[in-house]
Design a protein around this motif. Structure first.
Motif, PDB file in Angstrom:
ATOM      1  N   GLY A  78       0.827  -1.193   0.000  1.00 17.70           N
ATOM      2  CA  GLY A  78       0.000   0.000   0.000  1.00 17.70           C
ATOM      3  C   GLY A  78       0.863   1.245   0.000  1.00 17.70           C
ATOM      4  N   LEU A  79       0.239   2.392   0.175  1.00 17.20           N
ATOM      5  CA  LEU A  79       0.960   3.657   0.182  1.00 17.20           C
ATOM      6  C   LEU A  79       1.303   4.046   1.608  1.00 17.20           C
ATOM      7  N   PHE A 127       4.699   8.967  -4.904  1.00 20.28           N
ATOM      8  CA  PHE A 127       3.541   9.736  -5.342  1.00 20.28           C
ATOM      9  C   PHE A 127       3.445  11.044  -4.560  1.00 20.28           C
ATOM     10  N   LYS A 139      -6.941  -9.841  -0.060  1.00 18.23           N
ATOM     11  CA  LYS A 139      -5.787  -9.193  -0.668  1.00 18.23           C
ATOM     12  C   LYS A 139      -5.728  -9.488  -2.168  1.00 18.23           C
ATOM     13  N   TYR A 165     -12.320   6.158   2.051  1.00 17.07           N
ATOM     14  CA  TYR A 165     -12.230   6.303   0.601  1.00 17.07           C
ATOM     15  C   TYR A 165     -12.017   4.957  -0.080  1.00 17.07           C
ATOM     16  N   TYR A 191     -10.026   4.001  -3.677  1.00 16.62           N
ATOM     17  CA  TYR A 191      -9.236   4.431  -4.817  1.00 16.62           C
ATOM     18  C   TYR A 191      -8.984   3.231  -5.715  1.00 16.62           C
ATOM     19  N   GLN A 244      -6.262   1.799  -8.560  1.00 18.06           N
ATOM     20  CA  GLN A 244      -4.941   1.983  -9.180  1.00 18.06           C
ATOM     21  C   GLN A 244      -4.846   1.085 -10.390  1.00 18.06           C
ATOM     22  N   LYS A 274      -0.211   2.382 -12.592  1.00 21.52           N
ATOM     23  CA  LYS A 274      -0.012   2.904 -11.238  1.00 21.52           C
ATOM     24  C   LYS A 274      -0.787   4.200 -10.966  1.00 21.52           C
ATOM     25  N   PHE A 275      -1.643   4.605 -11.887  1.00 15.74           N
ATOM     26  CA  PHE A 275      -2.385   5.825 -11.667  1.00 15.74           C
ATOM     27  C   PHE A 275      -3.470   5.610 -10.624  1.00 15.74           C
ATOM     28  N   LEU A 276      -3.523   6.494  -9.624  1.00 19.20           N
ATOM     29  CA  LEU A 276      -4.493   6.391  -8.531  1.00 19.20           C
ATOM     30  C   LEU A 276      -5.633   7.355  -8.767  1.00 19.20           C
ATOM     31  N   ILE A 306      -9.552   8.494  -7.385  1.00 13.05           N
ATOM     32  CA  ILE A 306     -10.559   8.358  -6.348  1.00 13.05           C
ATOM     33  C   ILE A 306     -11.867   7.876  -6.968  1.00 13.05           C
ATOM     34  N   PHE A 358      -7.707   0.338  -3.456  1.00 12.42           N
ATOM     35  CA  PHE A 358      -7.201   0.739  -2.150  1.00 12.42           C
ATOM     36  C   PHE A 358      -8.287   1.423  -1.340  1.00 12.42           C
ATOM     37  N   PHE A 371      -4.546   7.424   5.389  1.00  5.26           N
ATOM     38  CA  PHE A 371      -3.859   6.165   5.645  1.00  5.26           C
ATOM     39  C   PHE A 371      -4.469   5.110   4.730  1.00  5.26           C
ATOM     40  N   PHE A 372      -3.591   4.380   4.047  1.00  5.32           N
ATOM     41  CA  PHE A 372      -4.049   3.424   3.048  1.00  5.32           C
ATOM     42  C   PHE A 372      -3.934   1.987   3.527  1.00  5.32           C
ATOM     43  N   GLY A 373      -4.854   1.183   3.050  1.00 11.66           N
ATOM     44  CA  GLY A 373      -4.745  -0.250   3.247  1.00 11.66           C
ATOM     45  C   GLY A 373      -3.728  -0.846   2.294  1.00 11.66           C
ATOM     46  N   GLN A 374      -3.547  -2.150   2.371  1.00 15.36           N
ATOM     47  CA  GLN A 374      -2.544  -2.830   1.554  1.00 15.36           C
ATOM     48  C   GLN A 374      -3.010  -3.088   0.126  1.00 15.36           C
TER      49      GLN A 374
END
Lengths: 113, 111
Positions: free
Chosen positions: A43-44, A90, B9, B33, B35, B37, B41-43, B45, B90, B101-104
């Protein structure tokens, strides 16, 4: 419209060399700015953030970034790169009250031994 | 204790199926949120919920439906999956406009 530009898609540096990753944003007011790192399959992770105040901010893993309002930039720097820094980086921006984080297209960092 | 956790996952499924991705945050943050990807690799929303209320709904096909049963959970249900839905999804959480804060991530592969 808000936008974030990371001009460099790929950057390769030698281990121990200095690093600068560029980020430019397009925004009317002062945005909140962030740098995230993404390792493969992960993740980020937040490296650092800028909300206000001192324009030079320190982050984790020895990274720092400088906010330059006149250039609409928030470049990420590290004085000496380690092999473990190889990842995707990023830049992101959000404006107060919008809850919409806009990300740049990312810069892939490769570190040569 | 993971701050933002997503399950599963990995998700491999056939076209036309319906699937769900679950997200939970233990940060006590008020905004969550989703998101997407893509392969480059473009993220981007997709959705945002603030205190269980939908506040951002980008131009996402109606086949995608988020649900927030409480402030700590935000699930994503996808109907009639298509090949183009293959991506990494994500979940993230923030308190207002502080850092997210992002998940995996959940790697969805539609075959």
């Amino acid at each position: 419209a808000q936008s974030v530009t990371q001009p460099d898609i790929h950057i390769t540096v030698s281990e121990g060399a200095s690093l600068e990753l560029r980020c430019n944003y397009s925004y009317g007011a002062t945005p909140y700015l962030f740098w995230y790192v993404q390792s493969p399959g992960q993740g980020l992770q937040l490296l650092l953030k800028y909300f206000s105040g001192d324009t030079l901010v320190q982050g984790i893993k020895g990274f720092e970034a400088e906010f330059k309002r006149s250039q609409s930039s928030f470049n990420l720097r590290k004085p000496s790169v380690h092999w473990s820094d190889a990842a995707e980086y990023f830049c992101a921006v959000v404006s107060s009250g919008t809850y919409k984080y806009i990300f740049g297209t990312g810069t892939r960092l490769k570190v040569l031994a | 204790d993971t701050a933002v956790s997503q399950t599963p996952k990995y998700l491999v499924t056939q076209m036309g199926n319906d699937k769900s991705i679950k997200c939970e945050q233990n940060l006590g943050h008020d905004t969550m949120y989703w998101y997407k990807q893509d392969s480059k690799k473009f993220l981007k929303i997709m959705f945002s919920y603030n205190n269980k209320e939908l506040i951002i709904n980008e131009t996402v096909p109606n086949r995608f439906s988020p649900k927030s049963p409480d402030k700590a959970h935000l699930n994503l249900h996808i109907n009639s999956l298509e090949l183009g839905d293959s991506a990494v999804y994500f979940c993230a959480a923030s308190m207002g406009n502080t850092e997210a804060f992002f998940g995996q991530g959940t790697r969805l592969t539609v075959v």
